[in-house]
Write an enzyme that holds these catalytic residues in place. Structure first.
Site, mmCIF file in Angstrom:
data_model
loop_
_atom_site.group_PDB
_atom_site.id
_atom_site.type_symbol
_atom_site.label_atom_id
_atom_site.label_comp_id
_atom_site.label_asym_id
_atom_site.label_seq_id
_atom_site.Cartn_x
_atom_site.Cartn_y
_atom_site.Cartn_z
ATOM 1 N N ASP A 245 -2.393 6.852 -3.492
ATOM 2 C CA ASP A 245 -1.029 6.320 -3.486
ATOM 3 C C ASP A 245 -1.046 4.884 -3.995
ATOM 4 O O ASP A 245 -1.979 4.131 -3.715
ATOM 5 C CB ASP A 245 -0.418 6.368 -2.090
ATOM 6 C CG ASP A 245 1.091 6.193 -2.133
ATOM 7 O OD1 ASP A 245 1.787 7.181 -2.414
ATOM 8 O OD2 ASP A 245 1.571 5.061 -1.930
ATOM 9 N N GLN A 246 0.009 4.527 -4.726
ATOM 10 C CA GLN A 246 0.063 3.215 -5.364
ATOM 11 C C GLN A 246 1.238 2.386 -4.855
ATOM 12 O O GLN A 246 2.330 2.910 -4.616
ATOM 13 C CB GLN A 246 0.189 3.378 -6.879
ATOM 14 C CG GLN A 246 0.114 2.062 -7.651
ATOM 15 C CD GLN A 246 0.337 2.279 -9.132
ATOM 16 O OE1 GLN A 246 1.450 2.560 -9.560
ATOM 17 N NE2 GLN A 246 -0.719 2.171 -9.916
#
Length: 199
Positions: free
Chosen positions: A69-70
């Site tokens: 996840d960013q």
């Protein structure tokens, strides 16, 4: 079937993982990505990456599951996906002429051995001075509503930047391949030899 599973519906993450030439499956996780009160960026990135992998783990009892996840980090704010045109434009106006950092959390769960590792990588970008016309044209064309930072590095987004700084440009797309290769080797999977084992 492959023991490796990518917990993501992102075609960009799949394209990155394809580069390692390892057989894998993928499944879309369904999690709440909302930050918790007082949660710092590293804790949030780690939690979301691990949560994505955990969300599908019951369906893959003897597998290695990748979650990622960013987040975008700017002026003390942690920014996720913009979701719509106006928010994406507002973000890019804030970023114009400024340096923005992107943190990508990465998790690898071994469901057979009941263990996991979670790491993260950071990449920095310097945005050009952008006009309102450029911003609105870009957002209309690329529609980066599901991308942290309100741009798609894989598409026209490259025209927004002056330069990059970091160890792994794949981090900016959402899957830090250098760190992933390290985790896979620790788990007994070597992309260069094709050897697959377990922790």
């Amino acid at each position: 079937m492959s023991r490796l599973v990518l917990a993501s519906s992102s075609r960009y993450r799949r394209q990155l993982l394809d580069r390692l030439e390892i057989s894998y499956q993928w499944a879309a996780p369904d999690i709440d990505e909302s930050p918790r009160p007082g949660e710092d960026a590293i804790t949030l990135a780690h939690r979301l990456a691990l949560s994505k992998a955990q969300a599908i783990s019951a369906d893959y009892p003897d597998h290695l599951i990748i979650g990622s996840d960013q987040l975008a980090l700017f002026d003390g704010d942690v920014l996720g996906k913009p979701g719509d045109f106006d928010t994406a434009c507002a973000n890019l106006r804030r970023f114009s002429g400024r340096r923005v950092s992107f943190m990508t959390g990465l998790a690898l769960i071994d469901t057979g051995a009941a263990c996991h590792r979670v790491v993260h990588d950071i990449y920095h970008v310097q945005f050009r001075d952008l006009s309102d016309e450029e911003i609105e044209s870009y957002v209309s064309r690329d529609q980066p509503y599901d991308s942290a930072g309100s741009f798609r590095m894989e598409g026209l987004g490259i025209a927004l930047f002056e330069n990059f700084e970091g160890d792994d440009p794949n981090t900016l797309i959402g899957l830090p391949l250098i760190k992933l290769c390290e985790l896979l080797r620790e788990a007994g999977v070597n992309p260069l030899t094709g050897r697959q084992g377990s922790w």
